[in-house]
Each structure stands twice: as structure tokens, then as C-alpha cells.
Design an enzyme around this catalytic site. Structure first.
Site, short mmCIF file in Angstrom:
data_model
loop_
_atom_site.label_atom_id
_atom_site.label_comp_id
_atom_site.label_asym_id
_atom_site.label_seq_id
_atom_site.Cartn_x
_atom_site.Cartn_y
_atom_site.Cartn_z
N HIS A 149 47.15 42.04 79.97
CA HIS A 149 48.01 40.99 80.89
C HIS A 149 49.40 40.78 80.01
CE1 HIS A 149 48.65 37.86 83.39
NE2 HIS A 149 47.84 38.39 84.33
N ASP B 138 40.88 41.69 87.50
CA ASP B 138 40.66 43.06 88.53
C ASP B 138 39.41 43.82 87.82
OD1 ASP B 138 42.65 42.82 90.12
OD2 ASP B 138 44.07 43.55 88.62
N1 ACO Z 1 45.42 50.21 78.55
C1 ACO Z 1 45.65 50.84 77.54
N2 ACO Z 1 46.67 50.35 76.83
C2 ACO Z 1 47.32 49.26 77.47
C3 ACO Z 1 46.94 48.56 78.59
C4 ACO Z 1 45.70 49.09 79.26
N3 ACO Z 1 45.39 48.74 80.34
N4 ACO Z 1 47.92 47.50 79.01
C5 ACO Z 1 48.49 47.18 77.84
N5 ACO Z 1 48.43 48.76 77.12
C6 ACO Z 1 49.10 48.73 75.77
C7 ACO Z 1 50.45 49.45 76.22
O1 ACO Z 1 50.13 51.11 76.27
C8 ACO Z 1 51.40 49.14 75.13
O2 ACO Z 1 50.91 49.72 73.98
P1 ACO Z 1 52.33 50.49 72.88
O3 ACO Z 1 53.00 48.90 72.57
O4 ACO Z 1 51.65 50.87 71.92
O5 ACO Z 1 53.11 51.18 73.76
C9 ACO Z 1 51.09 47.57 74.96
O6 ACO Z 1 49.56 47.33 75.15
C10 ACO Z 1 51.95 46.55 75.80
O7 ACO Z 1 51.69 47.14 77.02
P2 ACO Z 1 52.79 46.97 78.38
O8 ACO Z 1 52.46 47.55 79.56
O9 ACO Z 1 54.09 46.98 77.92
O10 ACO Z 1 52.33 45.44 78.78
P3 ACO Z 1 52.94 44.69 80.04
O11 ACO Z 1 53.12 43.09 79.64
O12 ACO Z 1 54.38 45.39 80.46
O13 ACO Z 1 52.01 45.00 81.08
C11 ACO Z 1 49.93 45.19 82.59
C12 ACO Z 1 50.77 44.17 81.50
C13 ACO Z 1 50.81 45.77 83.60
C14 ACO Z 1 48.76 44.29 83.16
C15 ACO Z 1 49.46 46.15 81.56
O14 ACO Z 1 48.36 45.47 80.65
C16 ACO Z 1 48.72 47.23 82.53
O15 ACO Z 1 49.21 48.20 82.90
N6 ACO Z 1 47.23 47.16 82.79
C17 ACO Z 1 46.63 47.97 83.38
C18 ACO Z 1 46.78 47.44 84.79
C19 ACO Z 1 46.04 46.33 85.27
O16 ACO Z 1 44.94 46.14 85.09
N7 ACO Z 1 46.77 45.46 85.91
C20 ACO Z 1 46.29 44.24 86.66
C21 ACO Z 1 46.98 42.95 86.01
S1 ACO Z 1 46.42 41.73 86.55
C22 ACO Z 1 46.87 41.24 88.13
O17 ACO Z 1 48.04 41.61 88.36
C23 ACO Z 1 45.98 40.80 88.91
#
Ligand code: ACO
Length: 370
Positions: A256, A307
Site C-alpha cells: 500500500h 483487497d
Molecule cells: N507484490 C510484490 N512486490 C510489491 C508489491 C506487491 N503487491 N507492492 C509493492 N511491491 C514492491 C515493489 O516491487 C517495489 O519494490 P522495489 O523497491 O524492489 O522495486 C516496492 O515494493 C515499492 O512498490 P511500488 O509499486 O513503488 O509502491 P507504490 O506505493 O507505488 O504502490 C501499490 C502501491 C500500487 C498498492 C502496490 O503495492 C501494488 O501494486 N500492489 C498490488 C496491487 C494492489 O493490491 N492494489 C490495491 C491497493 S489498495 C486499493 O487501492 C484499494
């Protein structure tokens, strides 16, 4: 001018609708844990719109208003009949919600009173659109809303045509409470940007639905269920998760932008998933989810978000997978409209800048000389 990718950490507005401070989510100052245990979705809608919990008569009034507004115009039902049977359910919701404005005589009335009345209609009619779309694509006739029913009860009734159980109504109602608002998330921001041009509330909610559709936002709950189905059995979990993490692929339902120590809503959905699974005697999805959570948290330190467990909750309620995100929209409509009303109250056009990284100044070359 230096850009902040994803606007992370940027404070774009003031708001008194909801807050996330030190990992605690509140709606109008009420802790989500308190509301999840005690409040109905209709109470939360009132709270978000009016800033206070309703007294008994106010709660009766808002329930009656929502119930009375639940039928959608016949022209919108006809429009839904024209949608392809395999249409994306969020695209169908987005299109039908946009069309509601065409049949609302107050669509462009920008008074506060008219906007509140339109918020009631949007909140009441989005569930009816989703149920109608689901039935029509299955070759069935849509079912008219039941007078006097709550949003959760009515939605389940209009979807299946059968009286839902108390357990199912309570579970959906609680899920709606948990998803209702979440500060300046992507869809709420999209809605606020749209109405900050002084465009109408239907345009704002339509923009918000479009933003919610994406798998990085509301679309993640469907993606979680797709993942659980793809994995199939408990034994397949470890290799699946390890492969995903090794390939640096994202696991849906984890992580998140704002919560780094866990999403406070996830534990309520986890509990609900266990309770519903125990009642139906099918704990498969719950047990798989627990195993995945332990593994992902252990290996990567990532915690489940709202989610993750909503996927197994909705599946146990026998809701088709592609309606999970539309259900999120039923709930979040309350927050979107509360934010839109707040935006109108103290509006300024939202117009940020971009850090230009394109080519430096160039001279026009006539087409025959390029
Ligand atoms: N699985 C694996 N790795 C992850 C995940 C995940 N779900 N989420 C974050 N990471 C990792 C990224 O790969 C990244 O790693 P790195 O630094 O080694 O490259 C690091 O954690 C940061 O991730 P970002 O995507 O830059 O974080 P951001 O704050 O932009 O994204 C988000 C947040 C979009 C929710 C992300 O965690 C994600 O894509 N999760 C999966 C989708 C999801 O569940 N979305 C629902 C969110 S809740 C809602 O909207 C109701």
C-alpha cells in the site's frame, strides 16, 4: 521544477472527510475499527455527507431517500441491454453511470441542495446498475429494487432474485462500511480534479469509476481471486509465490502506498472470510489466503491490503468475480460524493505542473524537408 513520481508524499488538499494518521483510518474522526464493529453502511453514508452520525429520525430519512431513489431510468436499462454480454463490468458501470446524468433534470444544477439530492441518486442507483448488468448479460430480466431494503440487502436481492440471508447481508454491509472512504486515493482524487473545473457530480463520479477500475487500485480484488483460482491448491502456493517474487512480479492484494505496517481494514475482512467460510463449510479460499499472507509477509515484509481478503469474502457470498470491483464502487461512491461536495464548498481549479523532460527548443521544418 522537479516531479515527484506518483505524487508520493504530496499534500494536495485539506479535507475533513477521512484521515490516515499513523496507520489509523478514521471517517470524520471515527476509527474504522469502531465503525466496522458498530455502524451500518447507511449510517456511514450519512456520516460522510453530513459530518456527523445520524440521529434515529435522520437515519430513517436517509434510508427512505436511498430506497426511494434506487430505480434507474428505463432508458438506462435499455442502454445496458445494448452492452456486449462480455463487456468489462467496470466499463459497463462507468458508461451507465455517465448516462444517468442524461435523464436527471438536475444534472447541471450546482446548488448544494441539488448536489446532495444527486449524491443520493448516484448512491442508490449504482447498485441497481450493477445488478441489472449482471442479470441482463446472463439472459435474465433485471429485478426492481425492493422498497425499504438497505443497500446491501437490496443489491443481493436484485442480483439473485432471492431473499438474501441475514449473514450475507451483514457481511456485505460490513464490507461496504470498510471500503467507503480512504482519504485522497486515486479515484477520489480523480473525482475531485474533475469537479474542481466546476463540472457536475456525475462527471466526477464517472471519472472516479474509471480510476477505480485499474488493477493497482480497486481492480486488485478481482486479481486476487484470479490468483487464488490460478494457484488452485494449498500445495501450489509456495512455488507460485516464490516464482512471482523471484521474477519481481507483483502479488495482488499486497502493499500500500500509505500503510507500511498493514492496512487496518484487512483484519476485519480476514475475520469475515473465516466466519463465512466456517458457516458454509468451505474454508479453502480462506486457508489459501492465510498461507499466502504468511509467506509474502515473511519473505518480503509486505502486508495484505483491503483487497486481499475481500476476494474470498465475496466469493463465499457467491458473487461473480468480475463484480468485486463494482461492489467496491457501490461503497466508495459514498466517499467520492462526500469529497465532491467538500470540493464544491471550497473550490479552486486543480492544475499542477509537469517537469519538462522532452527535447530542447526546435525549429519547425516544412514537411517536404523532414
Ligand atoms: N507484490 C510484490 N512486490 C510489491 C508489491 C506487491 N503487491 N507492492 C509493492 N511491491 C514492491 C515493489 O516491487 C517495489 O519494490 P522495489 O523497491 O524492489 O522495486 C516496492 O515494493 C515499492 O512498490 P511500488 O509499486 O513503488 O509502491 P507504490 O506505493 O507505488 O504502490 C501499490 C502501491 C500500487 C498498492 C502496490 O503495492 C501494488 O501494486 N500492489 C498490488 C496491487 C494492489 O493490491 N492494489 C490495491 C491497493 S489498495 C486499493 O487501492 C484499494
Amino acid at each position: 521544477m522537479t516531479a515527484t513520481k506518483g505524487l508520493e508524499g504530496i499534500v494536495a488538499t485539506t479535507s475533513s472527510v477521512s484521515s490516515i494518521i499513523d496507520g489509523i483510518l478514521t471517517y470524520r474522526g471515527y476509527d474504522i475499527d469502531d465503525l466496522a464493529e458498530n455502524a451500518s453502511f447507511e449510517e456511514v453514508i450519512y456520516l460522510l455527507w453530513y459530518g456527523k452520525l445520524p440521529k434515529a429520525a435522520e437515519l430513517t430519512r436517509i434510508r427512505d431517500e436511498l430506497s426511494a431513489a434506487a430505480a434507474i431510468p428505463e432508458q438506462v436499462v435499455d442502454l445496458i441491454r445494448l452492452f456486449p454480454k462480455n463487456a468489462n463490468s467496470m466499463a459497463a458501470l462507468r458508461s451507465a453511470t455517465s448516462a444517468l446524468a442524461l435523464y436527471d433534470g438536475e444534472a447541471d444544477d450546482m446548488t448544494k441542495e441539488a448536489n446532495l439530492r444527486k449524491a443520493v441518486r448516484l448512491q442508490a442507483q449504482i447498485p441497481t446498475i450493477i445488478a441489472a448488468f449482471s442479470r441482463i448479460r446472463d439472459g435474465k430480466e433485471p429485478i426492481a429494487p425492493k422498497a425499504g431494503a438497505t443497500i446491501a440487502e437490496n443489491f443481493l436481492y436484485m442480483l439473485s432474485g432471492e431473499e438474501p440471508s441475514d449473514v450475507a447481508v451483514k457481511a456485505l454491509d460490513k464490507a461496504l462500511v470498510l471500503h467507503a472512504d480512504h482519504e485522497l486515493n486515486a479515484s477520489t482524487f480523480a473525482g475531485r480534479v474533475t469537479v474542481a473545473t466546476l463540472s457536475d457530480i456525475y462527471s466526477g463520479v464517472t471519472s472516479a469509476i474509471g480510476a477505480l477500475k485499474g488493477p493497482l487500485h480497486g481492480g486488485a480484488n478481482e486479481a486476487v481471486m484470479a490468483m487464488l483460482e490460478e494457484i488452485g491448491t494449498l500445495e501450489n502456493i509456495d512455488p507460485y509465490v516464490n516464482r512471482k517474487l523471484e521474477n519481481k512480479e507483483k502479488l495482488m492484494g499486497f502493499g500500500h502506498r500509505v500503510y507500511k505496517n498493514g492496512d487496518p481494514r484487512a483484519k476485519h475482512l480476514q475475520k469475515m472470510s473465516l466466519e463465512l467460510g466456517s458457516q458454509t463449510g468451505d474454508l479453502k479460499w480462506y486457508e489459501m489466503s492465510i498461507r499466502i499472507e504468511n509467506l509474502v509477509t515473511g519473505l518480503k515484509g509486505l502486508k495484505p491490503n483491503v483487497d486481499f481478503y475481500s476476494a474470498s469474502v465475496y466469493t463465499t457470498l457467491k458473487i461473480p468475480r468480475d463484480l468485486f470491483t463494482p461492489i467496491f464502487a457501490i461503497s466508495r461512491c459514498s466517499g467520492w460524493t462526500a469529497h465532491i461536495l467538500e470540493q464544491y464548498e471550497n473550490n479552486r481549479l486543480i492544475r499542477p505542473r509537469a517537469e519538462y523532460v522532452g527535447p530542447s527548443t526546435q525549429k519547425y521544418v516544412p514537411v517536404e524537408r523532414r
